[in-house]
Design a protein around this motif. Sequence first.
Motif, PDB file in Angstrom:
ATOM      1  N   ARG A   1      16.758  34.316   4.630  1.00  0.00           N
ATOM      2  CA  ARG A   1      18.001  34.724   5.274  1.00  0.00           C
ATOM      3  C   ARG A   1      19.144  34.687   4.264  1.00  0.00           C
ATOM      4  NH1 ARG A   1      22.101  31.779   7.360  1.00  0.00           N
ATOM      5  NH2 ARG A   1      20.945  29.847   6.934  1.00  0.00           N
ATOM      6  N   ARG A   2      19.990  35.683   4.288  1.00  0.00           N
ATOM      7  CA  ARG A   2      21.178  35.686   3.421  1.00  0.00           C
ATOM      8  C   ARG A   2      22.290  34.936   4.129  1.00  0.00           C
ATOM      9  NH1 ARG A   2      22.460  41.228   0.506  1.00  0.00           N
ATOM     10  NH2 ARG A   2      23.821  39.735  -0.548  1.00  0.00           N
ATOM     11  N   SER A   3      22.718  33.828   3.533  1.00  0.00           N
ATOM     12  CA  SER A   3      23.656  32.923   4.200  1.00  0.00           C
ATOM     13  C   SER A   3      25.011  32.843   3.501  1.00  0.00           C
ATOM     14  CB  SER A   3      23.045  31.520   4.276  1.00  0.00           C
ATOM     15  OG  SER A   3      22.743  31.038   2.971  1.00  0.00           O
ATOM     16  N   ASN A   4      25.205  33.615   2.435  1.00  0.00           N
ATOM     17  CA  ASN A   4      26.485  33.558   1.729  1.00  0.00           C
ATOM     18  C   ASN A   4      26.830  34.943   1.195  1.00  0.00           C
ATOM     19  OD1 ASN A   4      25.614  33.860  -1.230  1.00  0.00           O
ATOM     20  ND2 ASN A   4      24.315  32.165  -0.552  1.00  0.00           N
ATOM     21  N   GLU A   5      28.054  35.071   0.683  1.00  0.00           N
ATOM     22  CA  GLU A   5      28.514  36.361   0.181  1.00  0.00           C
ATOM     23  C   GLU A   5      28.571  36.416  -1.335  1.00  0.00           C
ATOM     24  OE1 GLU A   5      32.224  37.240   2.039  1.00  0.00           O
ATOM     25  OE2 GLU A   5      31.365  37.422   4.060  1.00  0.00           O
ATOM     26  N   PHE A   6      28.281  35.301  -2.016  1.00  0.00           N
ATOM     27  CA  PHE A   6      28.408  35.298  -3.479  1.00  0.00           C
ATOM     28  C   PHE A   6      27.095  35.622  -4.197  1.00  0.00           C
ATOM     29  CE2 PHE A   6      27.792  30.829  -2.209  1.00  0.00           C
ATOM     30  CZ  PHE A   6      26.712  30.445  -2.999  1.00  0.00           C
ATOM     31  N   GLU A   7      25.972  35.590  -3.495  1.00  0.00           N
ATOM     32  CA  GLU A   7      24.697  35.930  -4.112  1.00  0.00           C
ATOM     33  C   GLU A   7      24.326  37.369  -3.738  1.00  0.00           C
ATOM     34  OE1 GLU A   7      22.145  31.923  -4.718  1.00  0.00           O
ATOM     35  OE2 GLU A   7      22.342  32.577  -2.636  1.00  0.00           O
ATOM     36  N   LEU A   8      24.593  38.281  -4.646  1.00  0.00           N
ATOM     37  CA  LEU A   8      24.339  39.694  -4.400  1.00  0.00           C
ATOM     38  C   LEU A   8      23.111  40.127  -5.198  1.00  0.00           C
ATOM     39  CD1 LEU A   8      28.000  41.049  -4.664  1.00  0.00           C
ATOM     40  CD2 LEU A   8      26.753  40.375  -2.601  1.00  0.00           C
ATOM     41  N   ILE A   9      22.231  40.913  -4.592  1.00  0.00           N
ATOM     42  CA  ILE A   9      21.076  41.442  -5.296  1.00  0.00           C
ATOM     43  C   ILE A   9      21.543  42.520  -6.264  1.00  0.00           C
ATOM     44  CG2 ILE A   9      18.898  42.699  -5.053  1.00  0.00           C
ATOM     45  CD1 ILE A   9      18.540  41.403  -2.341  1.00  0.00           C
ATOM     46  N   ASN A  10      21.089  42.426  -7.504  1.00  0.00           N
ATOM     47  CA  ASN A  10      21.480  43.383  -8.531  1.00  0.00           C
ATOM     48  C   ASN A  10      21.041  44.805  -8.144  1.00  0.00           C
ATOM     49  OD1 ASN A  10      21.753  44.894 -10.978  1.00  0.00           O
ATOM     50  ND2 ASN A  10      21.721  42.974 -12.109  1.00  0.00           N
ATOM     51  N   LYS A  11      21.995  45.732  -8.137  1.00  0.00           N
ATOM     52  CA  LYS A  11      21.727  47.092  -7.695  1.00  0.00           C
ATOM     53  C   LYS A  11      20.860  47.893  -8.665  1.00  0.00           C
ATOM     54  CE  LYS A  11      25.837  47.519  -4.786  1.00  0.00           C
ATOM     55  NZ  LYS A  11      27.077  48.283  -4.512  1.00  0.00           N
ATOM     56  N   LYS A  12      20.622  47.358  -9.863  1.00  0.00           N
ATOM     57  CA  LYS A  12      19.798  48.095 -10.825  1.00  0.00           C
ATOM     58  C   LYS A  12      18.312  48.039 -10.475  1.00  0.00           C
ATOM     59  CE  LYS A  12      19.256  44.190 -14.038  1.00  0.00           C
ATOM     60  NZ  LYS A  12      19.619  43.649 -15.351  1.00  0.00           N
ATOM     61  N   PHE A  13      17.913  47.112  -9.596  1.00  0.00           N
ATOM     62  CA  PHE A  13      16.513  46.994  -9.214  1.00  0.00           C
ATOM     63  C   PHE A  13      16.214  47.927  -8.045  1.00  0.00           C
ATOM     64  CE2 PHE A  13      17.269  42.691 -11.085  1.00  0.00           C
ATOM     65  CZ  PHE A  13      16.431  42.851 -12.174  1.00  0.00           C
ATOM     66  N   LYS A  14      15.214  48.790  -8.238  1.00  0.00           N
ATOM     67  CA  LYS A  14      14.910  49.835  -7.277  1.00  0.00           C
ATOM     68  C   LYS A  14      13.439  49.812  -6.863  1.00  0.00           C
ATOM     69  CE  LYS A  14      19.082  51.642  -7.795  1.00  0.00           C
ATOM     70  NZ  LYS A  14      20.092  51.645  -6.719  1.00  0.00           N
ATOM     71  N   VAL A  15      13.155  50.423  -5.720  1.00  0.00           N
ATOM     72  CA  VAL A  15      11.793  50.690  -5.262  1.00  0.00           C
ATOM     73  C   VAL A  15      11.645  52.193  -5.119  1.00  0.00           C
ATOM     74  CG1 VAL A  15      10.138  50.431  -3.386  1.00  0.00           C
ATOM     75  CG2 VAL A  15      11.517  48.475  -4.098  1.00  0.00           C
ATOM     76  N   LYS A  16      10.580  52.737  -5.709  1.00  0.00           N
ATOM     77  CA  LYS A  16      10.347  54.169  -5.630  1.00  0.00           C
ATOM     78  C   LYS A  16       9.622  54.506  -4.339  1.00  0.00           C
ATOM     79  CE  LYS A  16       8.505  58.075  -8.278  1.00  0.00           C
ATOM     80  NZ  LYS A  16       7.758  58.477  -9.496  1.00  0.00           N
ATOM     81  N   GLN A  17      10.182  55.429  -3.594  1.00  0.00           N
ATOM     82  CA  GLN A  17       9.578  55.900  -2.359  1.00  0.00           C
ATOM     83  C   GLN A  17       9.490  57.429  -2.406  1.00  0.00           C
ATOM     84  OE1 GLN A  17      12.176  54.132   0.605  1.00  0.00           O
ATOM     85  NE2 GLN A  17      10.939  52.271   0.671  1.00  0.00           N
ATOM     86  N   LYS A  18       8.869  58.023  -1.407  1.00  0.00           N
ATOM     87  CA  LYS A  18       8.674  59.472  -1.404  1.00  0.00           C
ATOM     88  C   LYS A  18       9.995  60.226  -1.508  1.00  0.00           C
ATOM     89  CE  LYS A  18       4.345  59.500   1.236  1.00  0.00           C
ATOM     90  NZ  LYS A  18       3.678  59.941   2.488  1.00  0.00           N
ATOM     91  N   GLU A  19      11.021  59.684  -0.847  1.00  0.00           N
ATOM     92  CA  GLU A  19      12.301  60.376  -0.821  1.00  0.00           C
ATOM     93  C   GLU A  19      13.183  60.047  -2.026  1.00  0.00           C
ATOM     94  OE1 GLU A  19      12.570  56.726   1.911  1.00  0.00           O
ATOM     95  OE2 GLU A  19      11.122  58.294   1.379  1.00  0.00           O
ATOM     96  N   GLY A  20      12.685  59.188  -2.928  1.00  0.00           N
ATOM     97  CA  GLY A  20      13.459  58.823  -4.106  1.00  0.00           C
ATOM     98  C   GLY A  20      13.490  57.325  -4.331  1.00  0.00           C
ATOM     99  N   TYR A  21      14.523  56.864  -4.998  1.00  0.00           N
ATOM    100  CA  TYR A  21      14.661  55.448  -5.327  1.00  0.00           C
ATOM    101  C   TYR A  21      15.653  54.784  -4.383  1.00  0.00           C
ATOM    102  CZ  TYR A  21      12.386  56.752  -9.718  1.00  0.00           C
ATOM    103  OH  TYR A  21      11.501  57.215 -10.654  1.00  0.00           O
TER     104      TYR A  21
END
Length: 280
Positions: free
Chosen positions: A148-168
């Motif tokens: 569970r995300r319980s705070n606002e200071f820990e943000l997931i780095n946007k450079k990490f992606k998952v490739k799916q059929k419709e794109g990243y």
Amino acid sequence: MKFKITTLIENNPDDNLKLYNEHGLSLYLEINDIRILFDTGQSGDFVKNAELLNIDLLNLDYVFLSHGHYDHSGGFRAFVDKVKVSYKLIIGKKFFNSKYKCAEGRSYKYNGNSFDEKFVNENNISIKYIEEDMFNINKEIMVFSNFRRSNEFELINKKFKVKQKEGYCQDDFSDEIVLGVKTDKGFVIIVGCSHIGIVNILDTIMERTNMQIYGVVGGTHLVEADEARLNATLSFFKEKNIQVLGLSHCTGEKAIEEIGHQFGKKFIYNNTGNVISLNV
């Protein structure tokens, strides 16, 4: 409880410069009579280090892969090729997501596993996908996921992606799993990279179990933390009275230095070849 953690490989060299090191993480856990390999680094050189450290990888009960990034799972294929032994593989439900990293110029670099589900099946490896919030290995050892995300200071780095059929799309690291060992002094938590946020992870575990966190070992991804996030994280460690911080890998040099300064003997620099023996 007999509880020993040996770091088979990590970013930083061993104190005697006799072992291989690389950007990655692999830990060997001895918990009473249970033997666990937690992550496999990126190349498989952790197997060579195990031999140099007189650690027998033929007696494993479980192999845990914390998430599907190359520096934690990349050595698994080499391990399977070199070490023929029966064990159960424990991974998150979305471990085989196709993971990429956004590079300069909007290009995408593959950042995921060196193997697929077919490779696991071809090698007759018993596998458990963790879908549950909590899964018991035995009375002392648990696996946690779906944090569970319980705070606002820990943000997931946007450079990490998952490739799916419709794109990243943004990687939410729903594949990330964490190992918890229940002791008389509280939980010892073993983490790979803590992409979802180390405070989010620990907060979720305490909420679910109503137990104190005694120690944290592994990577905390504070390498990308700004001063506000770092200060908030260290304040959390102090507030929760965490007694053992065996950190390295993606924790980052700045955070390592500050944690060492603020926590003194509670901090253990968990570089390649380091051994943590816990009296718990």
